[in-house]
Design an enzyme around this catalytic site. Structure first.
Site, PDB file in Angstrom:
ATOM      1  N   GLY A 160       0.821  -1.204   0.000  1.00  0.00           N
ATOM      2  CA  GLY A 160       0.000   0.000   0.000  1.00  0.00           C
ATOM      3  C   GLY A 160       0.856   1.256   0.000  1.00  0.00           C
ATOM      4  O   GLY A 160       2.091   1.186   0.026  1.00  0.00           O
ATOM      5  N   MET A 161       0.206   2.409  -0.034  1.00  0.00           N
ATOM      6  CA  MET A 161       0.957   3.667  -0.079  1.00  0.00           C
ATOM      7  C   MET A 161       1.836   3.841   1.170  1.00  0.00           C
ATOM      8  O   MET A 161       3.032   4.141   1.065  1.00  0.00           O
ATOM      9  CB  MET A 161      -0.013   4.853  -0.213  1.00  0.00           C
ATOM     10  N   SER A 204      -6.027   7.496  12.033  1.00  0.00           N
ATOM     11  CA  SER A 204      -6.335   8.548  11.059  1.00  0.00           C
ATOM     12  C   SER A 204      -6.933   9.745  11.791  1.00  0.00           C
ATOM     13  O   SER A 204      -7.529   9.597  12.862  1.00  0.00           O
ATOM     14  CB  SER A 204      -7.332   7.996  10.047  1.00  0.00           C
ATOM     15  N   SER A 205      -6.822  10.926  11.180  1.00  0.00           N
ATOM     16  CA  SER A 205      -7.330  12.138  11.840  1.00  0.00           C
ATOM     17  C   SER A 205      -8.859  12.156  11.948  1.00  0.00           C
ATOM     18  O   SER A 205      -9.412  12.989  12.656  1.00  0.00           O
ATOM     19  CB  SER A 205      -6.856  13.388  11.086  1.00  0.00           C
ATOM     20  N   CYS A 206      -9.545  11.208  11.271  1.00  0.00           N
ATOM     21  CA  CYS A 206     -11.008  11.185  11.357  1.00  0.00           C
ATOM     22  C   CYS A 206     -11.510  10.645  12.697  1.00  0.00           C
ATOM     23  O   CYS A 206     -12.713  10.625  12.936  1.00  0.00           O
ATOM     24  CB  CYS A 206     -11.598  10.373  10.218  1.00  0.00           C
ATOM     25  N   TYR A 223     -15.537   3.764   9.910  1.00  0.00           N
ATOM     26  CA  TYR A 223     -14.066   3.677   9.807  1.00  0.00           C
ATOM     27  C   TYR A 223     -13.423   4.300  11.057  1.00  0.00           C
ATOM     28  O   TYR A 223     -12.489   3.732  11.641  1.00  0.00           O
ATOM     29  CB  TYR A 223     -13.655   4.432   8.547  1.00  0.00           C
ATOM     30  N   LYS A 233     -10.944   2.718  13.958  1.00  0.00           N
ATOM     31  CA  LYS A 233      -9.634   3.295  14.312  1.00  0.00           C
ATOM     32  C   LYS A 233      -9.561   3.614  15.808  1.00  0.00           C
ATOM     33  O   LYS A 233      -8.526   3.418  16.442  1.00  0.00           O
ATOM     34  CB  LYS A 233      -9.377   4.561  13.476  1.00  0.00           C
ATOM     35  N   THR A 290      -2.417  12.618   9.398  1.00  0.00           N
ATOM     36  CA  THR A 290      -3.366  13.469   8.706  1.00  0.00           C
ATOM     37  C   THR A 290      -3.628  12.893   7.309  1.00  0.00           C
ATOM     38  O   THR A 290      -3.155  11.798   6.996  1.00  0.00           O
ATOM     39  CB  THR A 290      -2.797  14.900   8.634  1.00  0.00           C
ATOM     40  N   HIS A 317      -8.945   9.147  -2.390  1.00  0.00           N
ATOM     41  CA  HIS A 317      -8.965  10.425  -1.675  1.00  0.00           C
ATOM     42  C   HIS A 317      -8.867  11.568  -2.680  1.00  0.00           C
ATOM     43  O   HIS A 317      -8.620  11.349  -3.867  1.00  0.00           O
ATOM     44  CB  HIS A 317      -7.794  10.492  -0.683  1.00  0.00           C
TER      45      HIS A 317
HETATM   46  N1  LIG Z   1      -4.269   7.346   2.725  1.00  0.00           N
HETATM   47  C1  LIG Z   1      -4.484   8.264   3.640  1.00  0.00           C
HETATM   48  O1  LIG Z   1      -4.773   9.442   3.334  1.00  0.00           O
HETATM   49  C2  LIG Z   1      -4.357   7.904   5.101  1.00  0.00           C
HETATM   50  C3  LIG Z   1      -4.534   8.936   6.034  1.00  0.00           C
HETATM   51  C4  LIG Z   1      -4.432   8.643   7.397  1.00  0.00           C
HETATM   52  C5  LIG Z   1      -4.167   7.338   7.797  1.00  0.00           C
HETATM   53  N2  LIG Z   1      -3.996   6.354   6.878  1.00  0.00           N
HETATM   54  C6  LIG Z   1      -3.752   4.985   7.380  1.00  0.00           C
HETATM   55  O2  LIG Z   1      -2.567   4.427   6.852  1.00  0.00           O
HETATM   56  C7  LIG Z   1      -2.722   3.009   6.719  1.00  0.00           C
HETATM   57  C8  LIG Z   1      -2.358   2.588   5.306  1.00  0.00           C
HETATM   58  O3  LIG Z   1      -3.167   3.285   4.364  1.00  0.00           O
HETATM   59  P1  LIG Z   1      -2.769   3.383   2.821  1.00  0.00           P
HETATM   60  O4  LIG Z   1      -3.216   4.701   2.356  1.00  0.00           O
HETATM   61  O5  LIG Z   1      -1.384   2.921   2.638  1.00  0.00           O
HETATM   62  O6  LIG Z   1      -3.787   2.298   2.197  1.00  0.00           O
HETATM   63  P2  LIG Z   1      -3.580   1.398   0.896  1.00  0.00           P
HETATM   64  O7  LIG Z   1      -2.655   2.046  -0.048  1.00  0.00           O
HETATM   65  O8  LIG Z   1      -4.961   1.059   0.427  1.00  0.00           O
HETATM   66  O9  LIG Z   1      -2.886   0.084   1.464  1.00  0.00           O
HETATM   67  C9  LIG Z   1      -3.535  -0.764   2.354  1.00  0.00           C
HETATM   68  C10 LIG Z   1      -2.871  -2.119   2.331  1.00  0.00           C
HETATM   69  O10 LIG Z   1      -3.597  -2.946   3.250  1.00  0.00           O
HETATM   70  C11 LIG Z   1      -3.554  -4.252   2.761  1.00  0.00           C
HETATM   71  N3  LIG Z   1      -4.775  -4.970   3.153  1.00  0.00           N
HETATM   72  C12 LIG Z   1      -6.053  -4.555   3.040  1.00  0.00           C
HETATM   73  N4  LIG Z   1      -6.894  -5.536   3.430  1.00  0.00           N
HETATM   74  C13 LIG Z   1      -6.115  -6.594   3.801  1.00  0.00           C
HETATM   75  C14 LIG Z   1      -6.378  -7.899   4.266  1.00  0.00           C
HETATM   76  N5  LIG Z   1      -7.643  -8.345   4.460  1.00  0.00           N
HETATM   77  N6  LIG Z   1      -5.333  -8.718   4.523  1.00  0.00           N
HETATM   78  C15 LIG Z   1      -4.063  -8.286   4.327  1.00  0.00           C
HETATM   79  N7  LIG Z   1      -3.747  -7.073   3.898  1.00  0.00           N
HETATM   80  C16 LIG Z   1      -4.759  -6.231   3.621  1.00  0.00           C
HETATM   81  C17 LIG Z   1      -3.482  -4.202   1.257  1.00  0.00           C
HETATM   82  O11 LIG Z   1      -2.621  -5.250   0.859  1.00  0.00           O
HETATM   83  P3  LIG Z   1      -2.517  -5.863  -0.649  1.00  0.00           P
HETATM   84  O12 LIG Z   1      -1.958  -4.768  -1.497  1.00  0.00           O
HETATM   85  O13 LIG Z   1      -1.583  -6.998  -0.511  1.00  0.00           O
HETATM   86  O14 LIG Z   1      -3.913  -6.242  -1.057  1.00  0.00           O
HETATM   87  C18 LIG Z   1      -2.912  -2.803   0.984  1.00  0.00           C
HETATM   88  O15 LIG Z   1      -1.626  -2.846   0.424  1.00  0.00           O
HETATM   89  C19 LIG Z   1      -4.173   2.695   7.100  1.00  0.00           C
HETATM   90  O16 LIG Z   1      -4.230   2.268   8.429  1.00  0.00           O
HETATM   91  C20 LIG Z   1      -4.856   4.026   6.961  1.00  0.00           C
HETATM   92  O17 LIG Z   1      -5.958   4.133   7.819  1.00  0.00           O
HETATM   93  C21 LIG Z   1      -4.086   6.601   5.534  1.00  0.00           C
HETATM   94  C1  LIG Z   2      -7.887  10.420   5.476  1.00  0.00           C
HETATM   95  C2  LIG Z   2      -9.270   9.979   5.083  1.00  0.00           C
HETATM   96  O1  LIG Z   2     -10.069  11.065   4.779  1.00  0.00           O
HETATM   97  C3  LIG Z   2     -11.411  10.823   4.370  1.00  0.00           C
HETATM   98  O2  LIG Z   2     -12.089  12.013   4.549  1.00  0.00           O
HETATM   99  P1  LIG Z   2     -11.839  13.266   3.663  1.00  0.00           P
HETATM  100  O3  LIG Z   2     -10.633  14.000   4.092  1.00  0.00           O
HETATM  101  O4  LIG Z   2     -13.100  14.049   3.672  1.00  0.00           O
HETATM  102  O5  LIG Z   2     -11.639  12.536   2.249  1.00  0.00           O
HETATM  103  P2  LIG Z   2     -11.344  12.877   0.753  1.00  0.00           P
HETATM  104  O6  LIG Z   2     -12.061  11.860  -0.051  1.00  0.00           O
HETATM  105  O7  LIG Z   2      -9.898  13.047   0.524  1.00  0.00           O
HETATM  106  O8  LIG Z   2     -12.067  14.291   0.459  1.00  0.00           O
HETATM  107  C4  LIG Z   2     -11.592  15.508   0.981  1.00  0.00           C
HETATM  108  C5  LIG Z   2     -12.432  16.659   0.443  1.00  0.00           C
HETATM  109  O9  LIG Z   2     -12.188  16.824  -0.960  1.00  0.00           O
HETATM  110  C6  LIG Z   2     -13.397  16.925  -1.663  1.00  0.00           C
HETATM  111  N1  LIG Z   2     -13.229  16.487  -3.055  1.00  0.00           N
HETATM  112  C7  LIG Z   2     -13.321  17.297  -4.150  1.00  0.00           C
HETATM  113  N2  LIG Z   2     -13.179  16.605  -5.271  1.00  0.00           N
HETATM  114  C8  LIG Z   2     -12.952  15.308  -4.900  1.00  0.00           C
HETATM  115  C9  LIG Z   2     -12.738  14.109  -5.655  1.00  0.00           C
HETATM  116  O10 LIG Z   2     -12.715  14.087  -6.880  1.00  0.00           O
HETATM  117  N3  LIG Z   2     -12.517  12.976  -4.923  1.00  0.00           N
HETATM  118  C10 LIG Z   2     -12.527  12.973  -3.558  1.00  0.00           C
HETATM  119  N4  LIG Z   2     -12.292  11.826  -2.909  1.00  0.00           N
HETATM  120  N5  LIG Z   2     -12.769  14.093  -2.831  1.00  0.00           N
HETATM  121  C11 LIG Z   2     -12.982  15.237  -3.500  1.00  0.00           C
HETATM  122  C12 LIG Z   2     -14.368  16.086  -0.819  1.00  0.00           C
HETATM  123  O11 LIG Z   2     -15.727  16.417  -1.109  1.00  0.00           O
HETATM  124  C13 LIG Z   2     -13.948  16.492   0.596  1.00  0.00           C
HETATM  125  O12 LIG Z   2     -14.524  17.728   0.940  1.00  0.00           O
HETATM  126  C14 LIG Z   2     -12.162   9.874   5.249  1.00  0.00           C
HETATM  127  O13 LIG Z   2     -13.370   9.486   4.611  1.00  0.00           O
HETATM  128  C15 LIG Z   2     -11.360   8.744   5.710  1.00  0.00           C
HETATM  129  O14 LIG Z   2     -12.026   8.200   6.813  1.00  0.00           O
HETATM  130  C16 LIG Z   2      -9.931   9.094   6.103  1.00  0.00           C
HETATM  131  O15 LIG Z   2      -9.913   9.704   7.378  1.00  0.00           O
END
Ligand SMILES: NC(=O)c1ccc[n+]([C@@H]2O[C@H](COP(=O)([O-])OP(=O)(O)OC[C@H]3O[C@@H](n4cnc5c(N)ncnc54)[C@H](OP(=O)(O)O)[C@@H]3O)[C@@H](O)[C@H]2O)c1
Ligand SMILES: C[C@@H]1O[C@H](OP(=O)(O)OP(=O)(O)OC[C@H]2O[C@@H](n3cnc4c(=O)[nH]c(N)nc43)[C@H](O)[C@@H]2O)[C@@H](O)[C@H](O)[C@@H]1O
Length: 313
Positions: free
Chosen positions: A14-15, A108-110, A137, A141, A165, A180
Site C-alpha cells: 500500500g501507499m 487517522s485524523s477522522c 471507519y 480506528k 493526517t 482520496h
Molecule cells: N491514505 C491516507 O490518506 C491515510 C490517512 C491517514 C491514515 N492512513 C492509514 O494508513 C494506513 C495505510 O493506508 P494506505 O493509504 O497505505 O492504504 P492502501 O494504499 O490502500 O494500502 C492498504 C494495504 O492494506 C492491505 N490490506 C487490506 N486488506 C487486507 C487484508 N484483508 N489482509 C491483508 N492485507 C490487507 C493491502 O494489501 P494488498 O496490497 O496486498 O492487497 C494494501 O496494500 C491505514 O491504516 C490508513 O488508515 C491513511
Molecule cells: C484520510 C481519510 O479522509 C477521508 O475524509 P476526507 O478528508 O473528507 O476525504 P477525501 O475523499 O480526501 O475528500 C476531501 C475533500 O475533498 C473533496 N473532493 C473534491 N473533489 C474530490 C474528488 O474528486 N474525490 C474525492 N475523494 N474528494 C474530493 C471532498 O468532497 C472532501 O470535501 C475519510 O473518509 C477517511 O475516513 C480518512 O480519514
C-alpha cells in the site's frame, strides 16, 4: 530497533506500507517479513495466529487496512467497520501472544469529533460526535487505539498508535470512486489535459480545509517514532498547516498543467469542515516534516506518470 531485527510490515504494497519499507531499507534494516493480502488475509484469525507463531516477528508496523476517500467510506460502511476491526484485532492480539517487542498501529485524523476545536489536540479524542460519512471507519480506528492502550495497561505491551493526517504519494489509489481527493485531482486534471477538456468536475463546495502530508514524510516519522516513542497516548503526525480544497485544486491544476475551469458538484459531500492536526507533541519529540505541499504534489504527479501502468486506477 536493531538493524537485523525481524520486521513485519502489514500492508507493505500500500501507499503507507511501501513508504515505510523504502524508509527502513534506506536506513539499513534488512530482515523483513512481507505478505500480500492474497498470501495472508489478515481478516482470518486462524491464519494470522499461525503466521505469527511461525514467523515470530520482533517489530510490527500495522499499515494494512481497508482505506478510501469520502464516498468509499460512506458507501461501504459495513466493510470499513468489519474489515478494519478484524485486521487490527487479529494482528494486535497475535502480536501480544507472540511477544512482539513493539507494534505501531496507524489510525487517522477522522477519529476526532467533527466539530472539535482546531488544531486537533490528542486530548480531544472522544469529546464529541464523529463525522457521519466516515463514522464506521473512525470507530474501528478508535478501537485500534484502545486495543494498543489496553494491551499496554493490562499486559505491559509496547504498542503505540500514530494518527496521520490526510496522506498522498507513491502507490496511492487513483480509482476515482474510491480514492482520496489528492489522487483524484491528479488523475482528473491529467486526463482532462490530455483530452483537451474545458472543465473538470470536483466534489462538494471546495470550502472544507484539509492538511496534507507526503507518504515519505509519514514513513520517516513512523520509523522515528518506532525508535523514540513508547507512550500510552497516541500521537498526531502532520504538517500543522492546511489549505481549502479550492486552494488545493488550484495548486494541483498548476502542477499538472491543466488550464480549464473547475465545476463543483455540490450534490457530493464536503465531510468534516476542518481537521488540522496539532503537531506540537511530535515537534517536541524532535520530528518535523520536510516535503512542502507543492513540491510533494510534483513528486506525486511524477510518480503517477512513471508508474501509470501498474497503479490502482
Ligand atoms: N491514505 C491516507 O490518506 C491515510 C490517512 C491517514 C491514515 N492512513 C492509514 O494508513 C494506513 C495505510 O493506508 P494506505 O493509504 O497505505 O492504504 P492502501 O494504499 O490502500 O494500502 C492498504 C494495504 O492494506 C492491505 N490490506 C487490506 N486488506 C487486507 C487484508 N484483508 N489482509 C491483508 N492485507 C490487507 C493491502 O494489501 P494488498 O496490497 O496486498 O492487497 C494494501 O496494500 C491505514 O491504516 C490508513 O488508515 C491513511
Ligand atoms: C484520510 C481519510 O479522509 C477521508 O475524509 P476526507 O478528508 O473528507 O476525504 P477525501 O475523499 O480526501 O475528500 C476531501 C475533500 O475533498 C473533496 N473532493 C473534491 N473533489 C474530490 C474528488 O474528486 N474525490 C474525492 N475523494 N474528494 C474530493 C471532498 O468532497 C472532501 O470535501 C475519510 O473518509 C477517511 O475516513 C480518512 O480519514
Amino acid at each position: 530497533m536493531e538493524k537485523d531485527a525481524k520486521i513485519y510490515i502489514a500492508g507493505h504494497r500500500g501507499m503507507v506500507g511501501s513508504a515505510i519499507h523504502r524508509k527502513l531499507q534506506e536506513k539499513g534494516f534488512t530482515n523483513f517479513v512481507l505478505k500480500t493480502s492474497k498470501e495472508l488475509d489478515l481478516r482470518n484469525q486462524q491464519a494470522v495466529a499461525d503466521f505469527f507463531e511461525n514467523e515470530k516477528p520482533e517489530y510490527v508496523f500495522l499499515a494494512a487496512a481497508k482505506v478510501g476517500g469520502i464516498i468509499a467510506n460512506n458507501t461501504y460502511r459495513a466493510v470499513f467497520l468489519y474489515e478494519n476491526l478484524s485486521i487490527q484485532n487479529n494482528v494486535i492480539h497475535s502480536s501480544f501472544v507472540n511477544k512482539v517487542k513493539k507494534l505501531m498501529f496507524l489510525g487517522s485524523s477522522c477519529i476526532y469529533p467533527k466539530l472539535a476545536p482546531q488544531p486537533l489536540k490528542e486530548e480531544y479524542l472522544l469529546t464529541g460526535l464523529l463525522e457521519e460519512t466516515n463514522e464506521p471507519y473512525a470507530i474501528a480506528k478508535i478501537a485500534g487505539i484502545k486495543m494498543c492502550e489496553s494491551y499496554r495497561k493490562q499486559y505491559g505491551c509496547d504498542f503505540i498508535s500514530v494518527m496521520p493526517t490526510n496522506l498522498y504519494g507513491p502507490n496511492d489509489n487513483y480509482d476515482l470512486q474510491k480514492s482520496h481527493v489528492m489522487p483524484a485531482m491528479i488523475r482528473k486534471f491529467h486526463e482532462a489535459k490530455l483530452a483537451g477538456n474545458e472543465a473538470v468536475t470536483l466534489w462538494g463546495t471546495g470550502s472544507p480545509m484539509r492538511e496534507f502530508l507526503h507518504a515519505d514524510d509519514l514513513a520517516e516519522a513512523c520509523v522515528f517514532l518506532m525508535e523514540n516513542y513508547s507512550e500510552e497516548e497516541f500521537i498526531n503526525v502532520g504538517t500543522g498547516t492546511d489549505v481549502t480544497i479550492k486552494e488545493l485544486a488550484e495548486t494541483v491544476k498548476k502542477v499538472v498543467g491543466f488550464t480549464g475551469e473547475l465545476i463543483w458538484d455540490t450534490a457530493k459531500p464536503d465531510g468534516t469542515p476542518r481537521k488540522l492536526m496539532d503537531v506540537s507533541k511530535l515537534h517536541a519529540k524532535g520530528w518535523k516534516h520536510t516535503i512542502a505541499l507543492e513540491q510533494g504534489i510534483a513528486l506525486a504527479y511524477q510518480d503517477f506518470l512513471v508508474h501509470h501502468d501498474t497503479l490502482r486506477l
